[in-house]
Design a protein around this motif. Structure first.
Motif, PDB file in Angstrom:
ATOM      1  N   PHE A 304       0.836  -1.195   0.000  1.00 34.66           N
ATOM      2  CA  PHE A 304       0.000   0.000   0.000  1.00 34.66           C
ATOM      3  C   PHE A 304       0.874   1.249   0.000  1.00 34.66           C
ATOM      4  CE2 PHE A 304      -2.677  -3.239   1.858  1.00 34.66           C
ATOM      5  CZ  PHE A 304      -3.953  -2.957   1.381  1.00 34.66           C
ATOM      6  N   LEU A 305       0.294   2.331  -0.546  1.00 35.68           N
ATOM      7  CA  LEU A 305       0.874   3.667  -0.411  1.00 35.68           C
ATOM      8  C   LEU A 305      -0.205   4.601   0.112  1.00 35.68           C
ATOM      9  CD1 LEU A 305       3.055   4.307  -3.626  1.00 35.68           C
ATOM     10  CD2 LEU A 305       3.853   3.860  -1.299  1.00 35.68           C
ATOM     11  N   SER A 306       0.180   5.526   0.967  1.00 36.12           N
ATOM     12  CA  SER A 306      -0.757   6.521   1.487  1.00 36.12           C
ATOM     13  C   SER A 306       0.021   7.786   1.834  1.00 36.12           C
ATOM     14  CB  SER A 306      -1.478   5.991   2.725  1.00 36.12           C
ATOM     15  OG  SER A 306      -2.293   6.995   3.305  1.00 36.12           O
ATOM     16  N   ASN A 307      -0.632   8.927   1.642  1.00 30.20           N
ATOM     17  CA  ASN A 307       0.012  10.194   2.003  1.00 30.20           C
ATOM     18  C   ASN A 307      -0.645  10.865   3.205  1.00 30.20           C
ATOM     19  OD1 ASN A 307      -2.355  11.281   1.019  1.00 30.20           O
ATOM     20  ND2 ASN A 307      -1.436  12.251  -0.786  1.00 30.20           N
ATOM     21  N   PHE A 308      -1.496  10.119   3.945  1.00 31.01           N
ATOM     22  CA  PHE A 308      -2.135  10.753   5.096  1.00 31.01           C
ATOM     23  C   PHE A 308      -2.343   9.817   6.288  1.00 31.01           C
ATOM     24  CE2 PHE A 308      -5.666   8.876   2.821  1.00 31.01           C
ATOM     25  CZ  PHE A 308      -6.586   8.509   3.799  1.00 31.01           C
ATOM     26  N   HIS A 309      -2.136   8.533   6.148  1.00 34.08           N
ATOM     27  CA  HIS A 309      -2.392   7.604   7.244  1.00 34.08           C
ATOM     28  C   HIS A 309      -1.226   7.547   8.232  1.00 34.08           C
ATOM     29  CE1 HIS A 309      -5.710   5.814   4.799  1.00 34.08           C
ATOM     30  NE2 HIS A 309      -6.212   5.609   6.011  1.00 34.08           N
ATOM     31  N   ASP A 310      -1.579   7.239   9.468  1.00 33.02           N
ATOM     32  CA  ASP A 310      -0.585   6.935  10.490  1.00 33.02           C
ATOM     33  C   ASP A 310      -0.372   5.423  10.487  1.00 33.02           C
ATOM     34  OD1 ASP A 310       0.967   6.517  12.700  1.00 33.02           O
ATOM     35  OD2 ASP A 310      -0.249   7.710  14.071  1.00 33.02           O
ATOM     36  N   PRO A 311       0.799   4.933  10.092  1.00 29.58           N
ATOM     37  CA  PRO A 311       1.000   3.484   9.963  1.00 29.58           C
ATOM     38  C   PRO A 311       0.980   2.737  11.281  1.00 29.58           C
ATOM     39  CG  PRO A 311       3.075   4.652   9.664  1.00 29.58           C
ATOM     40  CD  PRO A 311       2.005   5.704   9.731  1.00 29.58           C
ATOM     41  N   GLU A 312       1.096   3.445  12.384  1.00 30.54           N
ATOM     42  CA  GLU A 312       1.129   2.771  13.680  1.00 30.54           C
ATOM     43  C   GLU A 312      -0.267   2.429  14.206  1.00 30.54           C
ATOM     44  OE1 GLU A 312       3.321   5.441  16.134  1.00 30.54           O
ATOM     45  OE2 GLU A 312       5.271   4.667  15.499  1.00 30.54           O
ATOM     46  N   LYS A 313      -1.301   3.076  13.665  1.00 29.54           N
ATOM     47  CA  LYS A 313      -2.662   2.833  14.146  1.00 29.54           C
ATOM     48  C   LYS A 313      -3.221   1.568  13.494  1.00 29.54           C
ATOM     49  CE  LYS A 313      -3.905   7.617  15.196  1.00 29.54           C
ATOM     50  NZ  LYS A 313      -4.871   8.709  14.949  1.00 29.54           N
ATOM     51  N   ALA A 314      -3.808   0.710  14.341  1.00 34.03           N
ATOM     52  CA  ALA A 314      -4.355  -0.551  13.840  1.00 34.03           C
ATOM     53  C   ALA A 314      -5.499  -1.003  14.733  1.00 34.03           C
ATOM     54  CB  ALA A 314      -3.264  -1.621  13.784  1.00 34.03           C
ATOM     55  N   ASN A 315      -6.344  -1.871  14.184  1.00 29.08           N
ATOM     56  CA  ASN A 315      -7.438  -2.505  14.915  1.00 29.08           C
ATOM     57  C   ASN A 315      -7.441  -3.986  14.572  1.00 29.08           C
ATOM     58  OD1 ASN A 315      -9.048  -0.303  16.338  1.00 29.08           O
ATOM     59  ND2 ASN A 315      -8.925   0.535  14.261  1.00 29.08           N
ATOM     60  N   SER A 316      -8.189  -4.757  15.340  1.00 27.47           N
ATOM     61  CA  SER A 316      -8.291  -6.185  15.065  1.00 27.47           C
ATOM     62  C   SER A 316      -9.548  -6.468  14.244  1.00 27.47           C
ATOM     63  CB  SER A 316      -8.341  -6.983  16.374  1.00 27.47           C
ATOM     64  OG  SER A 316      -9.472  -6.599  17.139  1.00 27.47           O
ATOM     65  N   VAL A 317      -9.432  -7.411  13.320  1.00 25.05           N
ATOM     66  CA  VAL A 317     -10.556  -7.828  12.484  1.00 25.05           C
ATOM     67  C   VAL A 317     -10.609  -9.350  12.474  1.00 25.05           C
ATOM     68  CG1 VAL A 317     -10.502  -5.783  11.009  1.00 25.05           C
ATOM     69  CG2 VAL A 317      -9.142  -7.783  10.406  1.00 25.05           C
ATOM     70  N   GLN A 318     -11.733  -9.891  12.058  1.00 23.61           N
ATOM     71  CA  GLN A 318     -11.902 -11.341  12.017  1.00 23.61           C
ATOM     72  C   GLN A 318     -11.560 -11.875  10.624  1.00 23.61           C
ATOM     73  OE1 GLN A 318     -15.946 -12.121  13.255  1.00 23.61           O
ATOM     74  NE2 GLN A 318     -15.415 -12.042  15.431  1.00 23.61           N
ATOM     75  N   ARG A 319     -10.844 -12.983  10.597  1.00 23.11           N
ATOM     76  CA  ARG A 319     -10.484 -13.653   9.348  1.00 23.11           C
ATOM     77  C   ARG A 319     -10.807 -15.139   9.464  1.00 23.11           C
ATOM     78  NH1 ARG A 319     -10.572  -9.359   7.585  1.00 23.11           N
ATOM     79  NH2 ARG A 319      -8.964  -8.184   6.467  1.00 23.11           N
ATOM     80  N   LYS A 320     -11.274 -15.709   8.370  1.00 20.70           N
ATOM     81  CA  LYS A 320     -11.654 -17.111   8.354  1.00 20.70           C
ATOM     82  C   LYS A 320     -10.504 -17.951   7.814  1.00 20.70           C
ATOM     83  CE  LYS A 320     -15.643 -19.976   7.163  1.00 20.70           C
ATOM     84  NZ  LYS A 320     -16.958 -19.980   6.473  1.00 20.70           N
ATOM     85  N   MET A 321     -10.151 -19.009   8.531  1.00 21.83           N
ATOM     86  CA  MET A 321      -9.068 -19.901   8.124  1.00 21.83           C
ATOM     87  C   MET A 321      -9.595 -20.981   7.184  1.00 21.83           C
ATOM     88  SD  MET A 321      -6.638 -18.427   9.719  1.00 21.83           S
ATOM     89  CE  MET A 321      -5.276 -19.588   9.610  1.00 21.83           C
ATOM     90  N   LYS A 322      -8.670 -21.789   6.645  1.00 25.95           N
ATOM     91  CA  LYS A 322      -9.048 -22.843   5.700  1.00 25.95           C
ATOM     92  C   LYS A 322      -9.941 -23.898   6.343  1.00 25.95           C
ATOM     93  CE  LYS A 322      -5.041 -22.462   2.651  1.00 25.95           C
ATOM     94  NZ  LYS A 322      -3.847 -23.182   2.084  1.00 25.95           N
ATOM     95  N   ASP A 323      -9.706 -24.177   7.630  1.00 31.59           N
ATOM     96  CA  ASP A 323     -10.504 -25.187   8.315  1.00 31.59           C
ATOM     97  C   ASP A 323     -11.841 -24.654   8.827  1.00 31.59           C
ATOM     98  OD1 ASP A 323      -9.591 -23.546  10.268  1.00 31.59           O
ATOM     99  OD2 ASP A 323      -8.622 -25.101  11.480  1.00 31.59           O
ATOM    100  N   GLY A 324     -12.159 -23.378   8.528  1.00 34.98           N
ATOM    101  CA  GLY A 324     -13.431 -22.790   8.921  1.00 34.98           C
ATOM    102  C   GLY A 324     -13.397 -22.019  10.223  1.00 34.98           C
ATOM    103  N   THR A 325     -12.317 -22.110  10.969  1.00 42.05           N
ATOM    104  CA  THR A 325     -12.217 -21.378  12.233  1.00 42.05           C
ATOM    105  C   THR A 325     -11.997 -19.897  11.968  1.00 42.05           C
ATOM    106  OG1 THR A 325      -9.837 -21.804  12.350  1.00 42.05           O
ATOM    107  CG2 THR A 325     -11.316 -23.378  13.454  1.00 42.05           C
ATOM    108  N   ILE A 326     -12.494 -19.067  12.871  1.00 39.12           N
ATOM    109  CA  ILE A 326     -12.371 -17.618  12.761  1.00 39.12           C
ATOM    110  C   ILE A 326     -11.387 -17.124  13.811  1.00 39.12           C
ATOM    111  CG2 ILE A 326     -13.596 -15.424  12.937  1.00 39.12           C
ATOM    112  CD1 ILE A 326     -16.092 -16.839  11.948  1.00 39.12           C
ATOM    113  N   ILE A 327     -10.425 -16.328  13.375  1.00 35.62           N
ATOM    114  CA  ILE A 327      -9.413 -15.811  14.287  1.00 35.62           C
ATOM    115  C   ILE A 327      -9.399 -14.285  14.229  1.00 35.62           C
ATOM    116  CG2 ILE A 327      -7.981 -17.881  14.049  1.00 35.62           C
ATOM    117  CD1 ILE A 327      -6.161 -16.247  12.173  1.00 35.62           C
TER     118      ILE A 327
END
Length: 472
Positions: A304-327
């Protein structure tokens, strides 16, 4: 490390709409004004005169008939039949009584074959000053580009992407993009906001002499020049994104963010490799001018490229794995904002495609004309819902209201001329009776066939001989 951030403070949304514009047709008429309908009517009559030579050989159209013609085409996008002629079919099970009561079939086909927007005799030839590949559409494109911007202030979040108009005929403007859902057609660069309102567009006419360098950068700068200095947030994909573009947007006081190809010039070479990162990890660098280069790891590394974001800021999101589990995985704000705001052009395309005027034609420019009629209706739909705070109104209902407004005066005029109050849907058509009914009812209906000489009455020996055989 914090990146410099300026807030967006400008008001956005509908503007300059007259107070008395309180119906869908009124709002549509702001974007597609009466003066332009007058121009189409004038150019259509001029084209017919140039085509037929004698004004006695054709019946001139007028503004009310032109609006009724446009309204019929809008209705045909909602009420679809296999063929245009089916709307006037003598078979009552197929015929559309409402459309067939507005305009005779032959008149509709004449309008369809002669509609025009610009004078062919004034068109500069290739190589002459002022030559324009889009000359036939130039009045429409200029008028819509003005009205789209005049009646709506751009929202904070914008996206720039390409859109395609399906066309398989012969045209130097046609593009072939095998990885797109619409593989052959006209390419249009578009800037749209979150609600699907298209604010800027630019039709790609192909290379002039040689392939244009930095085409993506030029397109984004062209589509965002009207919002420079107001700190809008603009998102785009890897076709457009480059380090030079980010610097140019920053200098123009525009916030930019996009996915970038890893081999683009100017990207840092010391970012972590894929095998050194786990899902949810991020690695980033920032230049002296405040341009953030970030690599995030999902199923693979994404840059990614951005000219206004703070790269240190982050949040957690849910992702689905191959076996169907959500992490739960970490997701930088830069990535989250991009995912939320990149699809605005796709939303505009989706709204346009629901009830679009899918009118095929060998004339290359008509496909673009009908496309922008649909885009104008979608833009008017967004304007109307925001201005009247009517979120429950559906696009189909809005299109019906616009078509009814276009047709209304023409249909009332037909009633007045006939001096009759009967329902025009009961217009008489030549009756056709299926064979099943013909042969089972007590009163057989005549069967219509080809116009030939009667075998019993004819003096022709061959016909008389055939009928004699039939009677045996």
């Amino acid at each position: 490390m914090n990146n410099e951030m300026h807030s967006f403070t400008k008001e956005s949304g509908p503007r300059n709409i007259p107070v008395d514009a309180c119906s869908p047709f009124d709002v549509f008429s702001c974007l597609f004004p009466q003066e332009f309908v007058s121009n189409i009517t004038e150019q259509t009559n001029l084209y017919a005169l140039q085509k037929f030579g004698d004004p006695q050989k054709f019946k001139k159209t007028n503004e009310e008939e032109m609006k009724a013609f446009l309204g019929i085409n809008i209705f045909m996008g909602i009420k679809r039949l296999p063929s245009i002629k089916d709307y006037w079919s003598s078979n009552e099970e197929i015929r559309d009584n409402y459309i067939s009561s507005i305009m005779p079939r032959n008149r509709f086909m004449w309008m369809l074959g002669n509609i025009h927007l610009n004078d062919n005799y004034k068109q500069p030839k290739k190589g002459e000053p002022g030559y324009d590949k889009l000359y036939k559409l130039r009045p429409l494109l200029d008028k819509l580009q003005y009205t789209y911007n005049f009646y709506y202030d751009a929202d904070e979040h914008q996206s720039v992407d390409e859109s395609m108009i399906k066309f398989k005929g012969r045209s130097s403007l046609r593009q072939y993009m095998p990885q797109k859902p619409i593989k052959r057609g006209y390419k249009i660069w578009v800037r749209a906001n979150k609600s699907g309102y298209i604010a800027e567009f630019q039709i790609y006419t192909g290379k002039v002499d040689s392939a244009e360098k930095h085409l993506g950068t030029r397109v984004v700068k062209d589509l965002t020049k009207n919002i420079a200095g107001e700190y809008h947030k603009v998102y785009f994909d890897n076709y457009f994104t480059s380090m030079n573009l980010m610097n140019d947007l920053k200098n123009s006081k525009i916030h930019g963010c996009g996915i970038v190809r890893k081999d683009r010039k100017g990207l840092p070479k010391d970012l972590k490799r894929d095998k050194e990162m786990n899902r949810g990890d991020a690695d980033w660098r920032i230049t002296k001018t405040g341009i953030v280069s970030m690599k995030t790891m999902d199923k693979r590394g994404i840059y990614f490229l951005s000219n206004f974001h703070d790269p240190e800021k982050a949040n957690s999101v849910q992702r689905k794995m191959k076996d169907g589990t959500i992490i739960e995985v970490s997701c930088p704000d830069l990535v989250r904002d991009y995912n939320e705001n990149m699809g605005h052009v796709d939303k505009a395309d989706m709204l346009k495609s629901l009830y679009e005027i899918d009118r095929k034609s060998k004339r290359w420019w008509l496909r673009i004309f009908w496309h922008f009629i649909d885009v104008t209706i979608v833009n008017a739909f967004v304007l109307f819902r925001k201005r009247c705070d009517c979120q429950s109104l559906e696009l189909k209902e809005f299109r019906v209201a616009v078509a009814r407004g276009l047709i209304g005066m023409h249909r009332c005029e037909k009633r007045r001329r006939r001096n009759d109050d009967y329902d025009l849907s009961h217009k008489k058509f030549k009756r056709q009776v299926p064979n099943e009914t013909r042969q089972t009812e007590s009163k057989h209906m005549p069967m219509y066939g080809t116009s030939v000489r009667c075998g019993f009455c004819s003096t022709n020996r061959t016909s008389s001989h055939k009928m004699a055989l039939y009677s045996v």
